[in-house]
Design a protein around this motif. Structure first.
Motif, short mmCIF file in Angstrom:
data_model
loop_
_atom_site.label_atom_id
_atom_site.label_comp_id
_atom_site.label_asym_id
_atom_site.label_seq_id
_atom_site.Cartn_x
_atom_site.Cartn_y
_atom_site.Cartn_z
N PRO A 17 0.84 -1.21 0.00
CA PRO A 17 0.00 0.00 0.00
C PRO A 17 0.87 1.26 0.00
O PRO A 17 1.84 1.35 0.75
CB PRO A 17 -0.81 -0.13 1.30
N GLY A 18 0.52 2.20 -0.86
CA GLY A 18 1.27 3.44 -0.93
C GLY A 18 2.54 3.37 -1.74
O GLY A 18 3.30 4.33 -1.80
N CYS A 19 2.79 2.20 -2.40
CA CYS A 19 4.01 2.04 -3.21
C CYS A 19 3.64 1.59 -4.62
O CYS A 19 3.91 0.44 -5.02
CB CYS A 19 4.95 1.03 -2.57
N PRO A 20 2.99 2.46 -5.39
CA PRO A 20 2.52 2.03 -6.72
C PRO A 20 3.61 1.90 -7.76
O PRO A 20 3.37 1.38 -8.84
CB PRO A 20 1.55 3.16 -7.10
N PHE A 21 4.83 2.37 -7.45
CA PHE A 21 5.90 2.37 -8.44
C PHE A 21 6.93 1.28 -8.19
O PHE A 21 7.66 0.90 -9.11
CB PHE A 21 6.59 3.74 -8.48
N ASP A 22 7.03 0.79 -6.96
CA ASP A 22 8.00 -0.25 -6.63
C ASP A 22 7.49 -1.62 -7.06
O ASP A 22 6.28 -1.85 -7.13
CB ASP A 22 8.26 -0.28 -5.12
N PRO A 23 8.39 -2.56 -7.34
CA PRO A 23 7.96 -3.93 -7.59
C PRO A 23 7.27 -4.49 -6.34
O PRO A 23 7.51 -4.01 -5.22
CB PRO A 23 9.28 -4.67 -7.86
N HIS A 317 15.14 -2.84 -10.82
CA HIS A 317 15.31 -2.30 -9.47
C HIS A 317 16.36 -3.11 -8.70
O HIS A 317 16.35 -3.14 -7.47
CB HIS A 317 13.98 -2.30 -8.71
N ASP A 318 17.27 -3.74 -9.43
CA ASP A 318 18.31 -4.55 -8.82
C ASP A 318 19.42 -3.63 -8.30
O ASP A 318 20.08 -2.94 -9.09
CB ASP A 318 18.87 -5.52 -9.86
N PRO A 319 19.67 -3.60 -6.98
CA PRO A 319 20.69 -2.69 -6.44
C PRO A 319 22.10 -3.06 -6.86
O PRO A 319 23.01 -2.23 -6.74
CB PRO A 319 20.50 -2.83 -4.91
N GLU A 320 22.31 -4.28 -7.37
CA GLU A 320 23.63 -4.63 -7.86
C GLU A 320 23.90 -4.03 -9.24
O GLU A 320 25.04 -4.03 -9.71
CB GLU A 320 23.79 -6.16 -7.90
N ARG A 321 22.84 -3.53 -9.87
CA ARG A 321 23.00 -2.91 -11.18
C ARG A 321 22.74 -1.40 -11.14
O ARG A 321 23.39 -0.62 -11.86
CB ARG A 321 22.03 -3.57 -12.18
N PHE A 322 21.80 -0.96 -10.29
CA PHE A 322 21.41 0.45 -10.23
C PHE A 322 21.53 0.95 -8.79
O PHE A 322 20.96 0.35 -7.87
CB PHE A 322 19.97 0.64 -10.72
N ALA A 323 22.26 2.04 -8.61
CA ALA A 323 22.39 2.64 -7.28
C ALA A 323 21.04 3.21 -6.85
O ALA A 323 20.34 3.85 -7.64
CB ALA A 323 23.45 3.74 -7.31
N ASP A 324 20.68 2.96 -5.60
CA ASP A 324 19.40 3.45 -5.06
C ASP A 324 18.26 3.22 -6.07
O ASP A 324 17.60 4.18 -6.52
CB ASP A 324 19.49 4.94 -4.72
N PRO A 325 17.99 1.98 -6.43
CA PRO A 325 17.06 1.70 -7.54
C PRO A 325 15.63 2.13 -7.29
O PRO A 325 14.88 2.37 -8.24
CB PRO A 325 17.15 0.18 -7.69
N HIS A 326 15.21 2.25 -6.02
CA HIS A 326 13.84 2.64 -5.72
C HIS A 326 13.66 4.15 -5.67
O HIS A 326 12.59 4.64 -5.32
CB HIS A 326 13.39 2.01 -4.40
N VAL A 327 14.72 4.88 -6.04
CA VAL A 327 14.66 6.34 -6.10
C VAL A 327 14.52 6.78 -7.55
O VAL A 327 15.25 6.30 -8.43
CB VAL A 327 15.94 6.97 -5.49
N LEU A 328 13.57 7.67 -7.83
CA LEU A 328 13.43 8.26 -9.15
C LEU A 328 14.44 9.39 -9.28
O LEU A 328 14.34 10.41 -8.59
CB LEU A 328 12.01 8.79 -9.35
N ASP A 329 15.41 9.22 -10.15
CA ASP A 329 16.49 10.20 -10.33
C ASP A 329 16.64 10.48 -11.82
O ASP A 329 17.26 9.70 -12.55
CB ASP A 329 17.79 9.64 -9.74
#
Length: 401
Positions: A17-23, A317-329
């Motif tokens: 709930p409240g996380c419509p963009f995260d896996p 959203h794999d942190p081993e590939r993308f830094a801070d993957p759950h952040v929109l940057d």
């Protein structure tokens, strides 16, 4: 000895709930345990779920994994004793070589970067028309119906050569079998009606070729049935995905005001912003493959015939590939997302989608500098997880008139 591996028990996994963009949290948790997990398909067939970026990419590039429809299982539906037929002629996304190449190769030159960029002026015109209509009608508005759906719908209809007077009913039929909520009976009716319409359209192009994709292809050795299948695939791939990227992308920007402000302030940010939104949202969430022979993936042996679910969203959203993957940057430097897939099945229309997003999103946020949600964020209705494409059912917005 094979190392113990995590097991995912339920799909589709629900989003928090409240996380419509995260896996979905269960898929994120699975990746934390490792890039590959076990999953038992409905009916008891053992299979696999791949959530790590590197492994998803490697499977997509590996010809030992098949895309053939007749070899697929559905992650949430038990087919029982029903024998799945091969993909219909023309629907090459669910085919391997050489059938896949027969249909894709004639289309590649029609979707080059150069040809799609030549459509920029038309996309700008369509975007301006819909922004003008929004402004004239005044707030509030449902961004899905007023903006996100019409732009890619008009573009794909023009590329296919759908007559103007048919477009509204045609788009309604398509939406009925792609929204994830239509009853089985209505879905079949809408799908059949769309196929019937495309068959009539192909016959008309054959009799009087026009300057569009279908008209051009009538000069090839492709049959009417093959052309109908190609048209259906292009329609499904080119409309629903981009429409949901526009709506969900706007939702994500409104929930990240500092990123929205950066996009408004710097026109040069449009290209990286689109790539980041594609990664962050990954509206085409999962795809299937089936092993044609025993293959080792991530230290696990996937036996011939085993079904494999590839989670694009979790991989992006794999942190081993993308830094801070759950952040929109929007200024992110670590590119290379899998939103359009990889390998021979990488999205044919990706350059068209990029043109539409690069034009429409900046134009929207510049035209309406006070654009905001008209309802609390938690009340924005999401499409069900059972839908193939993630998105919102509607996006109520308002602005200072």
């Amino acid at each position: 000895m094979t190392e113990s591996v995590h097991t995912v028990t339920t799909l589709p996994a629900a989003r928090r709930p409240g996380c419509p963009f995260d896996p979905p949290a269960e898929l994120v948790d699975a990746r934390r345990h490792g890039p590959i997990s076990r999953y038992t398909f409905p009916g008891g067939r053992p299979g696999w779920l791949v959530t790590g970026y590197d492994l998803v990419r490697s499977v997509l590039a590996d010809r030992r994994f098949s895309s053939r429809k007749e070899l697929m299982l559905h992650p949430t539906i038990d087919y029982g004793d029903i024998e799945v037929p091969p993909a219909p002629p023309g629907e090459f996304l669910l085919m391997d070589e050489p059938r896949h190449g027969r249909y894709r190769k004639p289309l590649v030159r029609k979707f080059t970067v150069r040809r799609m960029r030549q459509l920029t002026e038309r996309v700008e015109q369509i975007t301006t028309e819909h922004l003008d209509a929004m402004e004239q009608a005044g707030p509030p508005a449902d961004l899905v119906t007023a903006f996100a759906k019409p732009i890619p719908a008009i573009m794909i209809c023009e590329l296919l050569g759908v007559p103007y007077q048919d477009r509204a009913s045609f788009q309604e039929q398509v939406d009925s079998f792609m929204n994830g909520e239509t009853s089985d009976e209505d879905l079949l009716a809408a799908y059949t009606a769309t196929q019937d319409y495309l068959a009539e359209l192909v016959a008309a192009k054959r009799a009087n070729p026009t300057d569009d994709i279908l008209g051009d292809l009538t000069d090839s050795d492709l049959t009417d049935e093959e052309l109908k299948g190609i048209a259906l695939l292009l329609l499904a791939a080119g409309l629903d995905t981009t429409a949901n990227m526009l709506a969900l992308g706007t939702f994500a920007l409104l929930r990240n005001p500092e990123q929205l402000a950066a996009l408004r302030a710097d026109p040069a940010l449009a290209d990286p912003a689109v790539e980041e939104l594609l990664r962050y949202l990954t509206v085409a969430k999962t795809f299937m493959r089936t092993a044609l022979e025993d293959v080792e993936v991530g230290g696990q042996t996937i036996r011939a015939g085993s079904p494999v679910i590839l989670s694009y969203h979790t991989a992006n959203h794999d942190p081993e590939r993308f830094a801070d993957p759950h952040v929109l940057d929007l200024g992110r430097q670590d590119g290379g997302h899998l939103a359009f897939g990889h390998g021979i099945h990488q999205c044919l229309g990706q350059q068209l989608a990029r043109v539409e997003l690069r034009v429409a999103l900046p134009a929207l946020v510049h035209r309406f500098p006070t654009l905001r949600l008209a309802v609390p964020a938690e009340e924005v209705p999401l499409r069900p997880e059972s839908a193939d494409i993630h998105g919102v059912k509607s996006l109520p917005v308002t602005w200072d008139a």
